[in-house]
Design a protein around this motif. Sequence first.
Motif, PDB file in Angstrom:
ATOM      1  N   ARG A   1       1.994  -8.176   3.413  1.00  0.00           N
ATOM      2  CA  ARG A   1       2.813  -7.600   2.357  1.00  0.00           C
ATOM      3  C   ARG A   1       2.387  -7.460   0.912  1.00  0.00           C
ATOM      4  O   ARG A   1       2.709  -6.975  -0.078  1.00  0.00           O
ATOM      5  CB  ARG A   1       4.118  -8.464   2.001  1.00  0.00           C
TER       6      ARG A   1
ATOM      7  N   PRO B   1       0.456  -5.789  -1.716  1.00  0.00           N
ATOM      8  CA  PRO B   1       0.630  -4.505  -2.473  1.00  0.00           C
ATOM      9  C   PRO B   1      -0.571  -3.774  -2.501  1.00  0.00           C
ATOM     10  O   PRO B   1      -0.630  -2.519  -2.454  1.00  0.00           O
ATOM     11  CB  PRO B   1       1.108  -4.552  -3.939  1.00  0.00           C
TER      12      PRO B   1
ATOM     13  N   TYR C   1      -0.522  -1.237   0.393  1.00  0.00           N
ATOM     14  CA  TYR C   1       0.244  -0.151   0.357  1.00  0.00           C
ATOM     15  C   TYR C   1      -0.458   0.915  -0.724  1.00  0.00           C
ATOM     16  O   TYR C   1      -0.380   2.152  -0.541  1.00  0.00           O
ATOM     17  CB  TYR C   1       1.365  -0.645   0.034  1.00  0.00           C
ATOM     18  N   ARG C   2      -0.894   0.412  -1.865  1.00  0.00           N
ATOM     19  CA  ARG C   2      -1.030   1.262  -3.073  1.00  0.00           C
ATOM     20  C   ARG C   2      -2.453   1.807  -2.706  1.00  0.00           C
ATOM     21  O   ARG C   2      -2.694   2.719  -2.986  1.00  0.00           O
ATOM     22  CB  ARG C   2      -1.174   0.385  -4.421  1.00  0.00           C
TER      23      ARG C   2
ATOM     24  N   PRO D   1       2.169   3.325   4.571  1.00  0.00           N
ATOM     25  CA  PRO D   1       3.406   3.567   3.901  1.00  0.00           C
ATOM     26  C   PRO D   1       4.168   2.547   3.851  1.00  0.00           C
ATOM     27  O   PRO D   1       4.352   1.519   4.715  1.00  0.00           O
ATOM     28  CB  PRO D   1       3.894   4.844   5.026  1.00  0.00           C
ATOM     29  N   ASP D   2       5.138   2.195   2.641  1.00  0.00           N
ATOM     30  CA  ASP D   2       5.895   1.333   2.517  1.00  0.00           C
ATOM     31  C   ASP D   2       7.401   1.477   3.359  1.00  0.00           C
ATOM     32  O   ASP D   2       8.338   1.885   2.565  1.00  0.00           O
ATOM     33  CB  ASP D   2       6.069   1.008   0.982  1.00  0.00           C
ATOM     34  N   THR D   3       7.158   1.647   4.441  1.00  0.00           N
ATOM     35  CA  THR D   3       8.339   1.824   5.331  1.00  0.00           C
ATOM     36  C   THR D   3       8.553   0.651   6.252  1.00  0.00           C
ATOM     37  O   THR D   3       7.761  -0.221   6.555  1.00  0.00           O
ATOM     38  CB  THR D   3       8.198   3.139   6.204  1.00  0.00           C
TER      39      THR D   3
ATOM     40  N   GLY E   1       5.693   1.043   8.660  1.00  0.00           N
ATOM     41  CA  GLY E   1       4.321   0.616   8.010  1.00  0.00           C
ATOM     42  C   GLY E   1       4.408  -0.987   7.795  1.00  0.00           C
ATOM     43  O   GLY E   1       3.208  -1.389   8.164  1.00  0.00           O
ATOM     44  N   ARG E   2       5.399  -1.598   7.707  1.00  0.00           N
ATOM     45  CA  ARG E   2       5.394  -2.968   7.304  1.00  0.00           C
ATOM     46  C   ARG E   2       5.250  -3.677   8.892  1.00  0.00           C
ATOM     47  O   ARG E   2       4.387  -4.538   8.949  1.00  0.00           O
ATOM     48  CB  ARG E   2       6.543  -3.635   6.761  1.00  0.00           C
TER      49      ARG E   2
END
Length: 179
Positions: free
Chosen positions: A27, A29, A32-33, A38-40, A43-44
Amino acid sequence: MVFGLFSRKKAMPSVERLYGDIVAAARSPYLYRVCGVPDTVMGRFELLGLHVALVLRRLRELPPPADSLAQELVDRFFLDLDDSLRQIGIGDVSVPKKIKKLGQAFYGRADAYDKALLPDAGSDALEMALARNVIEKADQPALATVLAQQIRNQVNHLDNLDLEGIIAGNVFVSQAVSQ
């Protein structure tokens, strides 16, 4: 007595701690950043599965009882998937089918990552596996390169841990190292 037949197996505290470390790493950041994951939901799932696969890879290299811990980790991962599917509204009838599909996806990806991390794999094998499975922006290979470097850092860190080190925590390096 009868109710015990229908209860879920309680994971050992060391597995809960390890799984918590894996979830925290997945998780981050940074992934993702900076890495473009993708923060979906998918994606997770991809990042969680990737981090579980990395720990399982290391546990396979260690002597017993690492194999027992690996099995408990897999059980905990699939229990979490089951719970997550139910929380997002997937019905009881559909959950086993979804778990089966996610399980196939997880094991296929874990195998791809294992092969990509072999010494004789091509220099871009990991990047290609990550671009295909984790990064949805195939037109941005630089993102897969950044993520691959982070994963290589994780693998190097895990490779220096013994079973006690894995159980003790701090299984993953901070993404800040790569920033």
